[in-house]
Design a protein around this motif. Structure first.
Motif, short mmCIF file in Angstrom:
data_model
loop_
_atom_site.label_atom_id
_atom_site.label_comp_id
_atom_site.label_asym_id
_atom_site.label_seq_id
_atom_site.Cartn_x
_atom_site.Cartn_y
_atom_site.Cartn_z
N ARG A 128 25.09 38.78 33.61
CA ARG A 128 24.95 38.10 32.32
C ARG A 128 25.50 36.67 32.37
O ARG A 128 25.42 35.94 31.39
N PRO A 176 20.59 42.51 31.26
CA PRO A 176 21.08 41.20 30.83
C PRO A 176 21.46 41.15 29.36
O PRO A 176 21.98 40.15 28.88
N ASP A 177 21.21 42.24 28.64
CA ASP A 177 21.46 42.26 27.19
C ASP A 177 22.95 42.37 26.89
O ASP A 177 23.71 43.04 27.61
N TRP A 178 23.36 41.73 25.81
CA TRP A 178 24.74 41.83 25.35
C TRP A 178 24.95 43.15 24.62
O TRP A 178 24.06 43.62 23.91
N TYR A 193 31.05 36.32 25.97
CA TYR A 193 30.70 35.87 27.32
C TYR A 193 31.83 36.18 28.30
O TYR A 193 31.60 36.70 29.39
N SER A 197 30.86 39.44 30.43
CA SER A 197 30.28 38.87 31.64
C SER A 197 31.36 38.54 32.66
O SER A 197 31.77 39.39 33.45
#
Length: 295
Positions: A128, A176-178, A193, A197
């Motif tokens: 991410r 890749p999704d939050w 983030y 990530s």
């Protein structure tokens, strides 16, 4: 007797589909155009906690001393034993890799020779990350001391020893999704983030399923300690009652509101977090207050 050829054909079809679906991702050509900034990479390196796993096991993380990323730390898991590799800028480490190969390893969990890395390497979280942050980390690693320590093999039993199967695991668990879909403020967005990530906090604080994938329905709700000693705590608002200021102070000093002190793996996490700007620690605190509480 006619069923045998059909059965064999079906088995071959399934095997072929599995082979295709488990193929490692190719390195994007766009990675080659990335240019890293080692000074920016120093902060991203700290946020990502790279030294926590890859530093010489007999050394200590010290913000004033460049870490020697010789690897060698052993990690016991339910699937076998992993040994942190040498990622120093030496030939035994990543000195012969291009920056694009380093970015691809972090973002996709694929080695320069096109093999899957096991998810003991938290690329599920790094996937991410902003690619610029990753190439900055690569540039910073180039500035660190060399180590000639040879890498040790992992110790995994069948079928976990078949690295190709990790490709199927990635399809199930790498996204890749939050997890926190909506960040209501720029501060929470920055905290998301850092936590989801670069900081890969959920890798320890979120429970896993039978195949080792993170259970996102119990995000940050605590999990067994990989070392086998106790549990990693639930840090959702349902249990963590600290104020945002308390969380910020803990990430800076290691002291809790009750005057206890961080121990175990959190010791190195705090040392890393303390190197970041105060605004980043504040963003992490805001994020932790914004996620759903899990009892």
């Amino acid at each position: 007797m006619r069923l045998l050829p059909w059965g064999a054909a079906l088995a071959l079809l399934i095997a072929g589909a599995g082979w295709v679906l488990s193929a490692p991702a190719r390195e994007p050509e766009t990675h080659a155009a990335l240019v890293g900034d080692p000074e920016a990479g120093r902060l991203s390196f700290a946020a990502a906690g790279c030294a926590s796993c890859h530093i010489d096991p007999e050394a200590d993380i010290d913000a004033g001393v460049p870490p020697v990323l010789s690897g060698g730390e052993r990690f016991e898991t339910a699937f076998g034993t992993f040994v942190a590799p040498n990622i120093s800028p030496s030939p035994q480490g990543v000195g012969d890799w291009t920056d694009a190969q380093l970015v691809h390893a972090m973002a996709a969990g694929v080695s320069p020779d096109g093999q899957h890395y096991y998810p003991a390497f938290p690329y599920g979280s790094y996937s991410r990350a902003d690619l610029q942050d990753l190439v900055d980390i690569a540039a910073y690693i180039r500035t660190l001391p060399h180590s000639d320590r040879e890498n040790e093999p992992r110790e995994l039993s069948f079928p976990y020893s078949i690295a190709r199967t990790v490709g199927l695991w990635k399809r199930l668990y790498v996204s890749p999704d939050w997890v926190l879909e909506t960040a209501d403020t720029p501060e929470i967005e920055r905290g998301r983030y850092l936590v989801e990530s670069l900081g890969h906090c959920a890798e320890c604080h979120t429970p896993r399923g039978a195949l080792g994938g993170l259970d996102t329905t119990r995000w940050m709700a605590g999990a067994p300690n990989p070392s086998g000693e106790g549990r990693i705590p639930n840090i959702t608002p349902a249990v963590l009652t600290w104020s945002e200021a308390d969380i910020v102070a803990y990430l800076d000093t290691g002291f809790t509101p009750d005057f206890d002190v961080a121990g175990g793996s959190m010791t190195s996490v705090v040392k890393n977090m303390a190197q970041l700007p105060a605004s980043d620690r504040e963003a992490i605190a805001a994020y932790l207050k914004a996620i759903p509480g899990v009892e």
